[in-house]
Design an enzyme around this catalytic site. Structure first.
Site, short mmCIF file in Angstrom:
data_model
loop_
_atom_site.label_atom_id
_atom_site.label_comp_id
_atom_site.label_asym_id
_atom_site.label_seq_id
_atom_site.Cartn_x
_atom_site.Cartn_y
_atom_site.Cartn_z
N CYS A 123 0.82 -1.33 -0.09
CA CYS A 123 -0.09 0.12 -0.07
C CYS A 123 0.93 1.23 -0.08
O CYS A 123 2.06 1.17 -0.06
CB CYS A 123 -0.82 -0.05 1.33
SG CYS A 123 -0.19 0.38 2.67
N ARG A 128 4.38 -4.16 3.35
CA ARG A 128 3.63 -4.34 4.27
C ARG A 128 3.40 -6.12 3.98
O ARG A 128 2.36 -6.51 3.68
CB ARG A 128 2.31 -4.00 4.44
CG ARG A 128 2.67 -2.34 4.99
CD ARG A 128 1.29 -1.62 5.08
NE ARG A 128 0.60 -2.06 6.32
CZ ARG A 128 -0.57 -1.50 6.31
NH1 ARG A 128 -0.86 -0.56 5.70
NH2 ARG A 128 -1.16 -1.81 7.62
N ASP A 310 1.29 5.68 13.54
CA ASP A 310 -0.11 6.37 13.09
C ASP A 310 -0.29 7.77 13.53
O ASP A 310 -1.03 8.08 13.10
CB ASP A 310 -1.36 5.47 13.44
CG ASP A 310 -1.13 4.16 12.95
OD1 ASP A 310 -2.08 3.14 13.50
OD2 ASP A 310 -0.35 4.02 11.87
#
Ligand code: EPZ
Length: 437
Positions: A123, A128, A310
């Site tokens: 992504c 990942r 994040d």
């Protein structure tokens, strides 16, 4: 294409209610595949990734029913995991839109003995891979085949085993922990991820009859069961959404009360903000952030309890508004600085050196047309628009809708001038899409 149009430099004052954690809701939804009894999940955030997971579960034969939508926007969802004859297959067209679809692999395999899931592609933020998910399931006795972009896992009955993750992985820990709950015997997982979302998933699994010790630490022990039963579970609040609004509160002469923020889950962020001199008030069920004169800081992202990747983009933006040089090292994902060129177009003057971003002291930002590339980068660009002079348009806001519920409504309530352009009414869509036809 949805956009946000933001007229910057409005003061933010008031409260914002935090929704349930997307990254706790997604594994919880997948966990309902482990039983044919109804499982009630409360406080589920009505965000795009939850809709995608619900669609996927429906595709796997589960029934998904939205029973209630509370004023804070949390959904109460009742799910029953799949029909006995179901063939668990997660198709590429669904998995490609959300990597977390791979979380159905472990539970579906444990429940039916076979699961076929499209390999999630990479992504925007990195390759990942899911090699640790597969290695863990293999350790439990699964036969894993990779063909035509799909992974097929088979096992008449999984067998408890010892397995050590090569590195902490949130999804990998969740997938293997879920599978181990129905394995024969004891499983000991080492070098596990320790995120609060892992603890919440374990709480749900225990409520379903699983026996799990050590969730939240690096070593988790699971005593397998013949079957699991229904449960009624409330999803924990979203610490990343909470951190995003706290940083918004610190960016300017604001006062933002973040309702539902659990300080214990946010310590890695709060400790850094505190060291910078942030004016934060920690209350029982809320945290208040007031605009503050902040000093520079150097942070490195790492698995929990390290600084959360994040919140890296949002923190970096904050770093462009303090006197002195801030350094942010992104050590979890290999390509998670796509917000930097967009911030620099607004005047941020951030230097990139491999996996380190370096600010150049306080820089006033000017509004511009910018483009979101991934979920947390889009949140960062919205916050940048709030403090920039003039108008900012953030394009491809569908990235934001994956993990932030009604961000424009929550910001408007705080006094921001932000509007969503180019979409029809979304609330009706949300309810409709959660309960598959
Ligand atoms: C979860 O992703 C979160 N998503 C991510 O949040 C979050 O950024 C990430 O954990 C790290 O905290 C959900 O929970 C749905 P990882 P996940 O497996 O599980 C490598 C957001 O913005 N790795 O902990 O995919 C991987 O490449 C999203 O809400 C392997 O090499 O993250 C990465 O570099 C973005 N092999 C690192 O480990 C594997 O088998 C951490 O990944 C698995 C992971």
């Amino acid at each position: 294409m949805h956009k946000f149009r933001i007229n910057g430099q409005r003061r933010l004052r008031g409260s914002v209610q935090i929704s349930g954690a997307k990254n706790a809701a997604l594994p919880a939804l997948a966990a309902t595949l482990l039983t044919e009894d109804p499982v009630m999940l409360r406080g589920v955030p009505p965000v795009a990734d939850v809709r995608t997971m619900s669609k996927l579960l429906g595709h796997l034969g589960s029934t998904v029913q939205v029973l209630e939508e509370t004023p804070q926007g949390g959904l109460t969802v009742a799910l029953r995991g799949g029909r006995p004859d179901w063939t668990a297959q997660a198709p590429y067209e669904l998995v490609k839109t959300m990597r977390a679809s791979v979380l159905v692999l472990g539970p579906a395999l444990a429940r039916t003995g076979q699961a076929r899931v499209s390999l999630p592609g990479g992504c925007a933020i990195g390759v990942r891979p899911v090699d640790q998910h597969l290695a863990g399931l293999e350790a439990l006795g699964a036969q894993i085949d990779l063909e035509h972009g799909y992974v097929t896992a088979r096992a008449d009955r999984l067998t408890g085993a010892n397995f050590r993750f090569a590195q902490p992985t949130v999804g990998g820990t969740e997938n293997v922990m879920m599978a181990a709950t129905l394995a024969r015997g004891t499983t000991r997982l080492e070098n596990c991820a320790r995120e609060p979302e892992i603890v919440d998933l374990a709480a749900l699994l225990v409520a379903m009859g699983a026996e799990i010790e050590g969730a939240g630490s690096a070593t988790i022990e699971i005593e397998g069961r013949e079957s699991l039963h229904g449960a009624d579970h409330r999803i924990i609040p979203d610490r990343i959404e909470a951190g995003t609004y706290l940083i918004a509160g610190l960016l300017g002469d604001n006062e933002v009360r973040v309702e539902g923020a659990l300080a214990a889950d946010l310590l890695p962020l709060l400790n850094e903000l505190d060291a910078m001199g942030a004016d934060l008030q920690i209350l029982e069920e809320a945290i208040v952030a007031r605009g503050s004169e902040l000093g520079p800081r150097e942070v490195t992202t790492a698995p929990h309890p390290g600084f959360p990747t994040d919140l890296q983009a949002q923190f970096l933006l904050l770093g462009t508004q303090v006197d002195g040089v801030c350094k942010v090292h992104e050590k979890v994902f290999e390509n998670r600085f796509q917000h930097v060129p967009e911030l620099n177009r607004m005047g941020a003057a951030i230097e990139l050196r491999e996996r380190t971003a370096i600010t150049s002291g306080r820089r006033p930002l000017s509004g511009a047309a910018v483009m979101a590339t991934d979920l947390r980068a889009s949140a960062c660009l919205v916050l940048a628009g709030l403090i920039a002079s003039g108008v900012t348009e953030v394009d491809r806001i569908y990235h934001l809708d994956r993990g932030y519920q009604d961000m424009e409504l929550k910001l408007q309530k705080l006094g921001a001038e932000v509007e969503r352009i180019g979409s029809n009414s979304r609330r009706g869509l949300e309810r409709a899409k959660l309960a598959p036809a």
